[in-house]
Every structure is written in C-alpha cells, then in structure tokens.
Design a protein around this motif. Structure first.
Motif, PDB file in Angstrom:
ATOM      1  N   SER A  12      -4.539  78.823  97.993  1.00 22.77           N
ATOM      2  CA  SER A  12      -4.870  78.990  99.411  1.00 22.77           C
ATOM      3  C   SER A  12      -6.197  79.702  99.564  1.00 22.77           C
ATOM      4  O   SER A  12      -7.021  79.347 100.410  1.00 22.77           O
ATOM      5  CB  SER A  12      -3.788  79.804 100.117  1.00 22.77           C
ATOM      6  N   GLU A  13      -6.418  80.722  98.739  1.00 22.48           N
ATOM      7  CA  GLU A  13      -7.686  81.462  98.789  1.00 22.48           C
ATOM      8  C   GLU A  13      -8.831  80.575  98.331  1.00 22.48           C
ATOM      9  O   GLU A  13      -9.942  80.658  98.836  1.00 22.48           O
ATOM     10  CB  GLU A  13      -7.611  82.706  97.895  1.00 22.48           C
ATOM     11  N   TYR A  39       0.544  79.993  94.857  1.00 17.74           N
ATOM     12  CA  TYR A  39       0.075  79.373  96.098  1.00 17.74           C
ATOM     13  C   TYR A  39      -0.915  80.247  96.848  1.00 17.74           C
ATOM     14  O   TYR A  39      -1.783  79.735  97.552  1.00 17.74           O
ATOM     15  CB  TYR A  39       1.211  78.807  96.955  1.00 17.74           C
ATOM     16  N   ASP A  40      -0.805  81.557  96.675  1.00 14.93           N
ATOM     17  CA  ASP A  40      -1.835  82.412  97.265  1.00 14.93           C
ATOM     18  C   ASP A  40      -3.192  82.113  96.646  1.00 14.93           C
ATOM     19  O   ASP A  40      -4.219  82.112  97.321  1.00 14.93           O
ATOM     20  CB  ASP A  40      -1.498  83.896  97.057  1.00 14.93           C
ATOM     21  N   TYR A  88       5.151  68.658 101.541  1.00  9.83           N
ATOM     22  CA  TYR A  88       5.643  67.461 100.876  1.00  9.83           C
ATOM     23  C   TYR A  88       5.922  66.315 101.857  1.00  9.83           C
ATOM     24  O   TYR A  88       5.480  65.190 101.617  1.00  9.83           O
ATOM     25  CB  TYR A  88       6.882  67.782 100.035  1.00  9.83           C
ATOM     26  N   PRO A  89       6.661  66.571 102.964  1.00 11.73           N
ATOM     27  CA  PRO A  89       6.956  65.443 103.872  1.00 11.73           C
ATOM     28  C   PRO A  89       5.687  64.800 104.421  1.00 11.73           C
ATOM     29  O   PRO A  89       5.596  63.576 104.506  1.00 11.73           O
ATOM     30  CB  PRO A  89       7.754  66.092 105.006  1.00 11.73           C
ATOM     31  N   GLU A  90       4.683  65.628 104.757  1.00 12.14           N
ATOM     32  CA  GLU A  90       3.455  65.081 105.329  1.00 12.14           C
ATOM     33  C   GLU A  90       2.686  64.271 104.277  1.00 12.14           C
ATOM     34  O   GLU A  90       2.175  63.188 104.567  1.00 12.14           O
ATOM     35  CB  GLU A  90       2.569  66.206 105.863  1.00 12.14           C
ATOM     36  N   GLN A 120       1.547  60.383 104.198  1.00 11.06           N
ATOM     37  CA  GLN A 120       0.176  59.907 103.982  1.00 11.06           C
ATOM     38  C   GLN A 120       0.159  58.763 102.972  1.00 11.06           C
ATOM     39  O   GLN A 120      -0.556  57.779 103.129  1.00 11.06           O
ATOM     40  CB  GLN A 120      -0.715  61.049 103.477  1.00 11.06           C
ATOM     41  N   PRO A 151       1.250  76.636 101.497  1.00  8.10           N
ATOM     42  CA  PRO A 151       1.657  77.768 100.668  1.00  8.10           C
ATOM     43  C   PRO A 151       3.179  77.822 100.551  1.00  8.10           C
ATOM     44  O   PRO A 151       3.829  78.580 101.247  1.00  8.10           O
ATOM     45  CB  PRO A 151       1.101  78.983 101.423  1.00  8.10           C
ATOM     46  N   PRO A 199      -7.693  65.407 105.940  1.00 14.08           N
ATOM     47  CA  PRO A 199      -7.833  66.673 106.665  1.00 14.08           C
ATOM     48  C   PRO A 199      -6.474  67.331 106.859  1.00 14.08           C
ATOM     49  O   PRO A 199      -5.455  66.652 106.958  1.00 14.08           O
ATOM     50  CB  PRO A 199      -8.418  66.255 108.017  1.00 14.08           C
ATOM     51  N   GLY A 200      -6.493  68.640 106.923  1.00 17.57           N
ATOM     52  CA  GLY A 200      -5.246  69.366 107.154  1.00 17.57           C
ATOM     53  C   GLY A 200      -4.508  69.685 105.881  1.00 17.57           C
ATOM     54  O   GLY A 200      -3.303  69.867 105.897  1.00 17.57           O
ATOM     55  N   HIS A 201      -5.232  69.773 104.766  1.00 15.17           N
ATOM     56  CA  HIS A 201      -4.547  69.947 103.487  1.00 15.17           C
ATOM     57  C   HIS A 201      -3.710  71.228 103.419  1.00 15.17           C
ATOM     58  O   HIS A 201      -2.688  71.252 102.761  1.00 15.17           O
ATOM     59  CB  HIS A 201      -5.556  69.943 102.342  1.00 15.17           C
ATOM     60  N   THR A 202      -4.132  72.277 104.122  1.00 17.89           N
ATOM     61  CA  THR A 202      -3.371  73.532 103.999  1.00 17.89           C
ATOM     62  C   THR A 202      -2.041  73.455 104.725  1.00 17.89           C
ATOM     63  O   THR A 202      -1.164  74.275 104.496  1.00 17.89           O
ATOM     64  CB  THR A 202      -4.152  74.715 104.566  1.00 17.89           C
ATOM     65  N   THR A 203      -1.896  72.500 105.638  1.00 20.05           N
ATOM     66  CA  THR A 203      -0.609  72.363 106.317  1.00 20.05           C
ATOM     67  C   THR A 203       0.078  71.067 105.915  1.00 20.05           C
ATOM     68  O   THR A 203       1.039  70.651 106.534  1.00 20.05           O
ATOM     69  CB  THR A 203      -0.771  72.412 107.848  1.00 20.05           C
ATOM     70  N   LEU A 258     -10.337  78.586 100.984  1.00 18.74           N
ATOM     71  CA  LEU A 258     -11.218  79.316 101.899  1.00 18.74           C
ATOM     72  C   LEU A 258     -12.637  79.373 101.362  1.00 18.74           C
ATOM     73  O   LEU A 258     -13.592  79.506 102.121  1.00 18.74           O
ATOM     74  CB  LEU A 258     -10.709  80.743 102.098  1.00 18.74           C
TER      75      LEU A 258
END
Lengths: 293, 475, 295
Positions: free
Chosen positions: B447-448, B443-444, B305-307, B311, B243, B298-302, B451
């Motif tokens: 993000s929702e 981004y909200d 850009y650097p991560e 990848q 986000p 996995p871990g898309h919400t965190t 969920l």
C-alpha cells in the motif's frame, strides 16, 4: 442526618432505576470484568491460562504504531462527531420551522439512518468504484475529470471519503435527538426573545442552543464513544488503507483477537480505550455543564 | 536464495520426514496428470503400489464411497460451512448433503452458513464456547488457532490409514500435524496466473512470461485502447491491491517467486523474517512499476478479489495472479467465457522453478462431536470421485483425492495450467499465531509502495523491522 | 444578559424593516440546504435501486448505465426463491419489536428516576451506564456467548431480544433523562401537592408529555436492533431463525459480491423501516401538539 424527604427521594430513585441497573450488571459488567481479566492473561480462553501481568499494556504503551493508530482514530472520531453535530443541529433547526413540506423533509433526512452500516459502506464503495461506479461516470460525463479518480485509493481523499460516508450515515440520530430536545424548549422563551427583537439567529443563540445543552452533552459523549470505536464502515470501505490512512483502533482489536488469536492484547487495547473515553467524557461534561450555566 | 523445498509449519518430524523424503525422490510433489499416469511416486505409504490412482476413474471408481454406512439411529449432522453461501460453490455443498441424505434417510444434514468474511469470529467464538458443530470448514489460516484451542479430532483412525493414503501428499503435508490428520482436505486453489486466452491471442502473444520483467512487458502489450476513444479500456494485470488477506496472499506469491518470503520457521522451530532478502524489495518494486506503467486498471487500491475477477470476466483486464476458482467465478458472471480462460505458472525473478501455494480447504471434525462416525461417512461420501468432481466442474478447484485428480475433467481443459503449477515447489504458510499481523505487514508495504513516497528498499527494510518486532513480541 | 438585550433592542428597528425580506431569504436558504441534502441522500439510493434492476453482466459493463436500459426484476426474484426472506423479516420484526418495547419501557422509567430524584449513587449510576458504551463491543462477544450458552439461549430469538435490550438501554436511558430534564419540575411538584404519589405523577402527568422523547428513543432502539449484525451472526445458526441483516450479510461472498441481489435485499429491508418511521414520525408531531395544548 437525612430528612424524611431525602430518604423517600432516594428510595423512589432506586425503584425507578433498579430494573435497568440489574440488566446492565448482568450483561455488560460481567463481560467487562472478563475483559480486564483476560488482558492480564496469555490464554487460549479454553484450558490454558497464564498470568502475564501488565505485559500487554507495556507492549502497547511502548508501541509507536499503536499511538499512530490512536491518533488516526482520534482525528477520525473528531471529524465525524463535529460533522454529525453540525449537520444534525443545522437540519433539526431548519425542519423545525413552521413552513410547508417540513414533515416530508423530516422523513427524507432520516433515511440514511435506516440503512444497515454494511449496506451503507458497500453502496458508497460501489458508487466510488473507478471503473463501474456512478461517481466517476458522472464526473466524466460532465467533463470535470480527465482520468478516473480513485477516491478510496489516495490517503487524503480516502480519509475524507470515509468521514463523509460516516457523517452521511450518522447525522440523523443527532438530528433526531435535537428535534426531540427542541420540543421541550418552552414557546414563551421564543416569544420573549421575539418581543425583544431578536432575529432568528439571535433566537437560536440565546434560546435554542442553551435549551439544547443537556441533549448536546449526551449527544457529544455518546457520539464520541461510538465513532471512536467504529469498525464496520471503514473496514468494508478501505480495510484501514491505503497505507494505514484510515486505520482505526477497532480494526486492530479485531485483528489481534480473531486473526492473531491474541485475546490478551486485544483486551488490553479495549481497556485502554475504555479509560481514554472515560477521560474524554469527563472533560465533556465539565465543559458543557459550565457552558450551560 | 533458492528454495528447494519450502515447507514451513510442519516441523513435526514423524510425517514430515517421511513425506519430504518421498517427495524429494518423486521429483518434488508432483500431482500432475503426468505423475498420475506414471505411478504414485509422490506418496508416502508402506504399500507403494497399492493405489490404482493411475487411470482416469472408471464407472466403478465413480461409485466408490457412494453407499455410506448409515447410523442405526436417526442422527442430525451439523456442518458449519462458508462454501454453502457462495455461488456457484454452494451447489456442490448442498448437493453432497442432499445425496447423502438420500443414501442415508435417517441422517439429517444441517448447514450453518457463515459468510467467509465472518468465519474467524464465528468459529473462534463457537470453539471457545465449546459449542462447535459436528463438522466445520477448515481453512489453513485457521490451523494455528485450532491447534491452540485443541478442537481437532484426529481423522486417521476415523477414516482409516488406507483411505488417508488416497489423498494427495501435498495436501496431507499441511493437514497432518504432529502425526494427526486435522482435517479432511477437499479442494485446493494453486496460485498461478489466470489469463484470457481470447484477448491474449488478439494481442498476438505467443509465449508465457518466465520472469517478472517479461510479465510486465506482456502486461504492457495487453494494455490497449480497443475502441480508440483515447481512453484505455483493456489492461494487462487485474492486480488485487486492497489492504487485506486476498491482496497480501497474491503479493506474497510474487515475493516467493522473487526469492524471498515473509515469515518461516527454521529447523530449530525459530521464526525468521524473510523481508530482508532482496526478493521482498524486488516484489515491491514490481508492484510500484506496474502501477507507474499503467498496466493495472484504475482503482487498484480498492480492487479486491471480487472486483479483480469481475475485471477478468468483463475483459477489463487480461491476467490475474490467482487460483483456478477465479475461472469458475468469471464463467458464472460471463458464461461466454467457457473455454476462453487458462492459466500458466507464476513467473519468477530469473526464470527458475516457480513456487505456488495450495490454498486448500476441507472439513474438520470437532473433538466434541457425538456423531464422529457419521461425520466420517459423510466425508468419504463428499470426497468420492463423483461428488468431488461436481465441485471441480463448478469452480475448477483441484480435488484432494488422487483418483479424482486423474480424471480428464481435472487435468485437462481450462485448469490445466493450474494443475501444472503444482509441478513446481509448494509453499505452506507458517502456523504462527501472529501470522495475521505478518500478512498486515505485507499489505501495508505494498500500500505504501503505491503511494510512491518511499522506495522499495526503504519499505522492505521497514517490513523486516516490523516482522522482527512481531517475532520478539510473541516469543 | 443585559448587554445582549440592549444590543438586540438596538437592532430591533432595522430588523422590523427587513423582516419580510429576511423571511424570504431564510426560506430560500432553508429550502436550498434541504434540497441539496435530499440530493445527497438520494444519490446512493438511486444507485442502489438502479443496480438492483440490472443483471450481473450489465452491472460490470462500461460505459455504465445510470438507468438500466433493460431493467429486470431478476435479482428480486432470485432473492425470494433462494432465501426465505419472509422468514427473516418475521424474525427481525419479532426480535426488534420485543427488544424495543422492553428497552424503552425500562429506560423511560430509569431516565425519569435519574432526572427527578437525588439518590445515593446517582452520578455513579450515570457514569456506569455511560461506561458500558465505551467498551468495544467485539470484546463482549465471547463472554456473551458463554453466558448465553449457560442460559441455553443460543440460537434463539429470545436470546437475541435480551442482547438487543442490553445494547440499547444505556443510550435510551440517557436520552430519556435528557428529555425529562427538559420538562419543568414544577409540573411534578404541582401534582405532588395535589397528593399524588411519585408513580402516579409519573404515569398521569409526565408520561403524556414525554411521548416525543419516547418515540425518538424507540426509533433509535428499533433501528439499532434492525441493523445489528455481529451478535446475530454469532448467536444464530438455524436458517429459520435468521434476521434480515443476516440475510443481507450472506450475500457478501468472499469470491463474489452479488451487488444486484445485495442492493435488492437492502432495498427490501428498507421498506418496513420507512413505513414504521413514517408511523412514528406522526407520533413525534402529535406529541408536540399535545404538549402545546397542555401548556
């Protein structure tokens, strides 16, 4: 109708406290008044000033989202403060015993405090990384999980995660305050309690805890203020997400002030926080003072 | 909803009208090698044929602007920069300064390095305190604020109209406001899809996806368990799901290419929300579907850009919605990737012409500076074909100068797909002061979506309500 | 009170019988908790050190290596060659030591004043100090900047010293006040009867007893200053005047987080702190001993 003694008391008190007062007047009061002022202005803070009265306050107090953020912030702060007080007090009592190795533990337990918040946030984020982090790797190796766990990616676990990290970073200062506080509880009280046959737990309840009340009061008030306004760790770990689960009020202030260039609204939010925290502090001091008497 | 020419924020008539007409005639803002080899069609100038931007730069052009007019007195030029702290881009910034100081020994260039995450607070505070350095790095997200604070110096008189004509008009479209050139564009990072050619070929994929449905299919094909240990180790899409601004920028590109937008100014200068358009919902749906299909690591919400670029660099993922600079980062992390990366234009809802964003940055000269002439000389020096190509070589960013763009180093090689993306339409973000909050709405919303508690339609509706409220609050 | 005394008396007999096992149980519980905590503390530190010894390629390799199979000091070397970390360190030590010294001195005096004297405005003064902690510090940024510009203290280490003093005084004062409240007033009065004036009482009787509190407060002030980032970021421009936290902050790029160098820098920044902490920790212990002797 003051006695000479009271007058002298008063004068001595002022002499002792004036240096600190002067510094705080210059460096904190002026900025706070400035904050009050700009909360009533629509301004670029350079050469354009337009008085808008209570516009931003009204905007905020009729905004359901603002109250949602306040609620999240309050729950977050409550969890971290209670966690810090509990862990800090427990560890302070434990290392205060006269048994071997305690001096080493005193140093080890203080370590998290020495880290900058930025580093704490990033280390844990890196540790929780589903792909490259140690957390998932270890759980996998122990066959505890089938699929990567995205700790900071689910609202529930993310909230627990940031609270955990904030306690990890925050308990040492409480522990330190408690250790210092315990040094001022006279030994005789423990001896008296021991003669009365009080066990360790009873000694803690009847001697240590009452003796720590003044320090506990200070710790609770300041901890609440700090964590209510907290920004760095949460901002870096989750950025307020996922889906607003960890969205704190200071994140919104930052956004309003420096991203939206809406200083009036940011200042109004700050003033509201100031008043909220004042009320909370007042309640604390009432409750805790009564308890210690 | 078709967007023929999506330009918000530059309602200022004077230039906009001129440029827009020229662009329309010129086949919508093309700066591809193709356009450059023809004639500078996409350029506004009274002397249309004046610019020899056609050929790749020869030795003479390379040396142009490398001998600046130096000041008579010893001068210190202070520059606030975020790039100076980045790797590998900082080398370009530092190289410009070092070479300039060699050319003008009585000038001392001093950088104030500001981490890009902290740029808003530092620049804003300096500006309000009336204490800006001579030059500062300008990102388009800062334009609205800088306009309100009136800290810009118009660069047209400082650099000369002739010189200004040498910029790509697409860049100028954002940098010229109210007839004033607010900053000197340096480079841009047109949004497209970066992909790993090697892994692409390994999966036997022949064509680029034209629609988002095809994109998702390709992503599924690219998601494989390469070592057959029962665990996926290669995923199709390195989605930036954090986000924050970099996640929202990419999401908005998907929104744009699904036929909607978040916020724009209509012709009367009134703000309107685009979240009620079907495309906003489609984009959210795509994000939700991609996660459900398991094509995102996995871990898309965190994954910020650097991560996500990590990848891509490590082969954990094959495609990423991003600009060409990502290739620079990936190659620095994993030098064996040189030549193995590429880009293709963003897919769209129904295979129509894609929309990209420039994501340009450049240098502005502060109104309060006492060394404006030196600053201008420095700008010309750093934007010389030779110097600007250094930056391009490090990070594959697209230069702002037409001559440099014509260089084979830019138009060919790994960045070709990104340069090609500019053949489509270009979207410029609104300069609304509350754009930051609109970005947050974006981004909200996704993000929702992750969920999975609300449907895309519900979330798009909520986003629309929120944006409309922001417009009303800031009226 | 009476009731609880009676209750504890009743428990006395059984307590006596179980004292030995009780102690053992307490000790086992104590050590288990402390060991678990130590583990929780060292996990991220371990991960930090492990990461700092990897190259970028290894860092992003899966399956990850808990302990790098091919450790390298490259990131430490990069740190030294690319950034003047020694200068950062010197600046940090100067700024933070000076700020700690002044802040703790002023706060100790003020804390004593509040704890011992009844003067007009005393409770207001305390609330005022508290209130300064309740305002979000990000909103202080711009007024501070303007003030310091007027005073010509921008981009100056002295300016930063003043900022950190003002940040730490309220907490330090409250902490010292709490501490002084715990020291019996009888001591002041006894000394006063001997004819000493308040300042002498403070200096020769109370201060020596207050060392543990002062040490704890000083540690707080030191750490708060050492880790402060936002104001240092906005106030300091020149590389030669940057502090360690700024040095760390500039490793977090928009496009790339240099995890290994970041971790190396964090580790590097930690070492002086640990040394200082161990030093002060001894003071805490000594202070306790001194207090015990006097009593």
């Amino acid at each position: 109708m003051k006695s000479a003694f009271a007058k002298r008391e008063s004068r001595s008190g002022m002499i002792f406290t004036i240096p600190a007062a002067l510094i705080m007047l210059g460096l904190v009061v002026y900025p706070m008044l400035y904050g009050f002022f700009i909360s009533t202005q629509k301004s670029n803070l350079i050469d354009k000033w337009e008085f808008v009265g209570a516009k931003y306050y009204i905007q905020l107090l009729t905004d359901a989202e603002f109250f949602g953020t306040l609620k999240t912030t309050a729950i977050f702060a409550a969890c971290v403060v209670i966690g810090n007080l509990f862990v800090g007090l427990l560890l302070a009592v434990l290392v205060n015993q006269k048994i071997p190795l305690m001096n080493i533990f005193k140093v080890i337990l203080m370590l998290p405090w020495l880290f900058p918040e930025v580093v704490v946030a990033l280390i844990w984020k890196w540790l929780f990384s589903p792909l490259f982090g140690m957390f998932n790797y270890v759980l996998f190796s122990l066959n505890l999980i089938e699929k990567e766990v995205d700790v900071l990616g689910q609202p529930g676990t993310a909230f627990v995660g940031v609270v955990f990290v904030c306690i990890w970073k925050g308990y040492p200062i409480v522990m330190l305050m408690m250790m210092a506080g315990m040094k001022n509880i006279p030994h005789e009280r423990y001896e008296a309690a021991a003669i009365d046959g009080a066990n360790k737990w009873q000694q803690f309840l009847n001697v240590t805890l009452p003796g720590l009340m003044p320090v506990l009061l200070v710790a609770s008030i300041l901890e609440t203020a700090w964590w209510f306004k907290h920004f760095t760790i949460v901002w870096l770990m989750t950025g307020g997400g996922p889906a607003g689960a960890t969205e704190l009020i200071s994140v919104d202030i930052y956004l309003q002030a420096f991203t939206n260039f809406n200083f009036g609204r940011a200042a109004a939010e700050s003033v509201i926080i100031l008043f909220l925290l004042m009320v909370v502090s007042f309640i604390y001091s009432r409750v805790l003072r009564d308890e210690s008497q | 909803m078709q967007l023929t020419r999506t330009r918000v924020g530059i309602s200022r008539k004077a230039i906009a009208a001129g440029i827009a007409t020229a662009l329309l005639i010129g086949g919508i803002g093309s700066i591809s090698a193709e356009a450059a080899t023809k004639k500078p069609a996409a350029k506004v100038t009274k002397k249309p044929a004046a610019k020899p931007a056609a050929k790749p730069a020869g030795a003479k052009e390379l040396n142009e602007f490398l001998t600046p007019t130096c000041p008579a007195k010893p001068t210190t030029l202070t520059i606030a920069s975020a790039v100076i702290l980045e790797k590998p881009g900082g080398l370009a910034d530092q190289g410009n300064a070092d070479n300039f100081m060699k050319a003008c020994p009585n000038v001392k260039v001093v950088f104030i390095g500001i981490p890009s995450n902290n740029l808003p607070e530092k620049l804003t505070t300096m500006a309000i305190g009336g204490n800006l350095p001579d030059m500062y790095m300008h990102f388009t997200s800062f334009t609205g604020k800088a306009l309100q604070m009136r800290i810009f110096e118009d660069l047209i008189p400082l650099l000369g109209q002739d010189y200004v004509d040498g910029f790509d008009p697409l860049f100028l479209g954002e940098a010229i406001q109210g007839g004033k050139l607010l900053w000197a564009p340096w480079v841009a990072i047109p949004m497209a899809v970066a992909y790993r050619k090697d892994l692409w070929e390994a999966a036997g994929i022949k064509t680029f996806p034209k629609t988002w449905d095809e994109f998702l299919d390709v992503a599924k094909k690219l998601t494989v368990d390469t070592d057959k240990d029962g665990k996926m180790d290669q995923y199709g899409w390195a989605m930036v799901g954090t986000p924050n601004g970099s996640g929202a920028g990419r999401f908005h590109s998907v929104v744009l290419n699904s036929g909607a937008y978040n916020l724009k100014e209509d012709t009367n200068g009134k703000f309107i929300s685009g979240a009620s358009l079907k495309g906003y919902e489609t984009a959210l749906q795509l994000y939700g579907d991609a996660i459900k299909a398991g094509v995102v690591p996995p871990g898309h919400t965190t994954t910020g850009y650097p991560e996500a670029s990590a990848q891509l660099a490590t082969g954990k993922a094959v495609m990423m919605v991003t600009g060409p600079h990502t290739m620079g980062i990936a190659v620095t992390q994993n030098p064996s990737l040189k030549g193995k990366l590429g880009g293709f234009p963003l897919p769209t809802a129904n295979g129509t012409k894609p929309i990209t964003t420039l994501g340009q940055h450049g240098y502005a000269v502060s109104r309060s500076s006492k060394n404006k002439e030196v600053a201008a000389a420095y700008i010309k020096f750093m934007l010389s074909t030779k110097q600007i190509l250094v930056y391009n070589e490090l990070e594959y960013r697209l230069p702002s100068r037409l001559k440099a763009q014509a260089d084979p180093q830019v138009a060919g090689g790994m960045a070709a797909g990104f340069v090609g993306a500019l053949k489509g339409n270009v979207w410029s973000d609104s300069t609304a002061s509350f754009l930051g909050s609109v970005v947050k709405v974006d981004y909200d919303a996704y993000s929702e979506m992750f969920l999975g508690k609300k449907t895309a339609a519900e979330l798009a509706k909520e986003a629309d309500v929120k944006i409309k409220k922001l417009i009303a609050d800031n009226a | 009170m009476n009731l609880s005394k009676q209750k504890s008396r009743n428990q006395k007999d059984s307590a006596m019988a179980g004292t030995k096992t009780n102690t053992i149980v307490t000790r086992i519980a104590t050590y288990s908790i402390l060991i678990i905590m130590t583990f929780l503390i060292f996990v991220p530190i371990f991960w930090m050190i492990s990461t700092s010894l990897k190259t970028e390629a290894v860092m992003f390799d899966t399956p990850i290596e808990l302990i790098p199979s091919d450790p390298t000091l490259e990131s430490y070397k990069n740190l030294w060659s690319a950034y003047p970390f020694l200068t950062y360190l010197r600046n940090s030590i100067f700024v933070v030591s000076a700020a700690t010294f002044f802040s703790v001195s002023i706060s100790t005096i003020a804390g004593y004043g509040i704890s011992r004297f009844k003067f007009r405005g005393r409770s207001f003064y305390m609330s005022f100090l508290l209130a300064t902690q309740l305002f979000p510090s990000i909103m202080l940024l711009i007024p501070y900047y303007k003030t310091f510009k007027t005073l010509n203290l921008l981009d100056s280490l002295y300016g930063l010293v003043i900022v950190y003093i003002s940040f730490t005084i309220p907490f330090c004062t409250w902490m010292m006040r709490g501490y002084f409240n715990g020291i019996s007033r009888d001591l002041d009065q006894a000394a006063s009867i001997d004819g000493a004036n308040r300042i002498r009482v403070f200096r020769s009787v109370i201060l020596p007893l207050a060392w543990p509190g002062i040490a704890a407060t000083a540690i707080y002030a030191f750490i708060a200053g050492w880790n402060e980032y936002l104001f240092a970021l906005v106030f300091i421009n020149t590389t030669e005047r940057k502090t360690v936290s700024l040095g760390i902050g500039q490793l977090i790029g928009e496009y790339r987080v240099l995890w290994n160098e970041l971790m190396a820098a964090a580790f590097f920044a930690l070492v002086p702190m640990v040394i200082i902490f161990i030093f002060f920790n001894r003071y805490l212990v000594d202070g306790l001993a001194a207090g015990a002797v006097k009593e």
